[in-house]
Design an enzyme around this catalytic site. Structure first.
Site, PDB file in Angstrom:
ATOM      1  N   CYS A 132      55.537  49.090  37.369  1.00 38.97           N
ATOM      2  CA  CYS A 132      55.197  48.276  38.540  1.00 38.97           C
ATOM      3  C   CYS A 132      53.919  48.737  39.217  1.00 38.97           C
ATOM      4  O   CYS A 132      53.434  48.071  40.123  1.00 38.97           O
ATOM      5  CB  CYS A 132      56.342  48.332  39.554  1.00 38.97           C
ATOM      6  SG  CYS A 132      56.662  50.011  40.105  1.00 38.97           S
TER       7      CYS A 132
ATOM      8  N   CYS B 104      62.831  52.764  39.455  1.00 38.31           N
ATOM      9  CA  CYS B 104      62.285  53.182  40.751  1.00 38.31           C
ATOM     10  C   CYS B 104      62.784  54.578  41.113  1.00 38.31           C
ATOM     11  O   CYS B 104      62.049  55.374  41.693  1.00 38.31           O
ATOM     12  CB  CYS B 104      62.686  52.212  41.844  1.00 38.31           C
ATOM     13  SG  CYS B 104      62.462  50.487  41.384  1.00 38.31           S
TER      14      CYS B 104
HETATM   15 FE1  FES Z   1      58.005  49.919  41.757  1.00 33.42          FE
HETATM   16 FE2  FES Z   1      60.479  50.007  42.501  1.00 33.42          FE
HETATM   17  S1  FES Z   1      59.387  48.291  41.846  1.00 33.42           S
HETATM   18  S2  FES Z   1      59.095  51.651  42.318  1.00 33.42           S
END
Ligand code: FES
Length: 145
Positions: free
Chosen positions: A33, A103
């Site tokens: 992400c 995450c």
């Molecule tokens: Fe990036 Fe959770 S979506 S750390």
């Protein structure tokens, strides 16, 4: 979708901030992400973690897991801190949705990176600690807890 504990740590994160002249500091990025996590450790001469702070450009789950992870390593020795895995953190939060497990890895990786930094600076070895990767690999996301 999120447990009460996750919401609590997300809404009232513990240990947000930074430490000046930390004993160890680690920054990691999440390849999935693009989010970033930084952990600061203040470690005394007995190798006990006296203080820990974190900063993140991350989602709510990253904030909650880091908040919980910092609470869990505080007061532990650097060796004991190795037991604070993302699995342990997720369990302490009563679970995370599977899609958010990556995450929680950010917190563990950042703590390990900060411990590594401390170990390097002080010429000590922490059993089980490996040189940090700067990114989190694809496979790890498939693990289930
Ligand atoms: Fe990036 Fe959770 S979506 S750390």
């Amino acid at each position: 979708m999120y447990t009460e504990k996750v919401m609590d740590h997300f809404e009232h994160p513990r240990n947000v901030g930074e430490i000046e002249n930390p004993s160890g500091m680690g920054t990691v990025g999440n390849a999935k992400c693009g989010d970033i996590m930084r952990i600061y450790l203040d470690i005394d001469e007995n190798q006990v973690i006296q203080d820990v702070k974190f900063k993140t450009f991350g989602c709510g789950a990253a904030v909650a897991t880091s908040s919980m992870a910092t609470e869990m390593v505080k007061g532990k020795t650097v060796q004991e801190a190795m037991s604070v895995t993302n699995k342990a953190v997720c369990e302490a939060l009563d679970g995370l949705p599977p899609v958010k497990i990556h995450c929680s890895l950010l917190a563990e990786e950042a703590i390990h990176a900060a411990l590594w930094d401390y170990a390097q600076k002080n010429g000590i070895e922490i059993e089980g600690l490996e040189k940090p990767k700067s990114d989190i690999s694809e496979e790890e996301e498939d693990e289930e807890y």
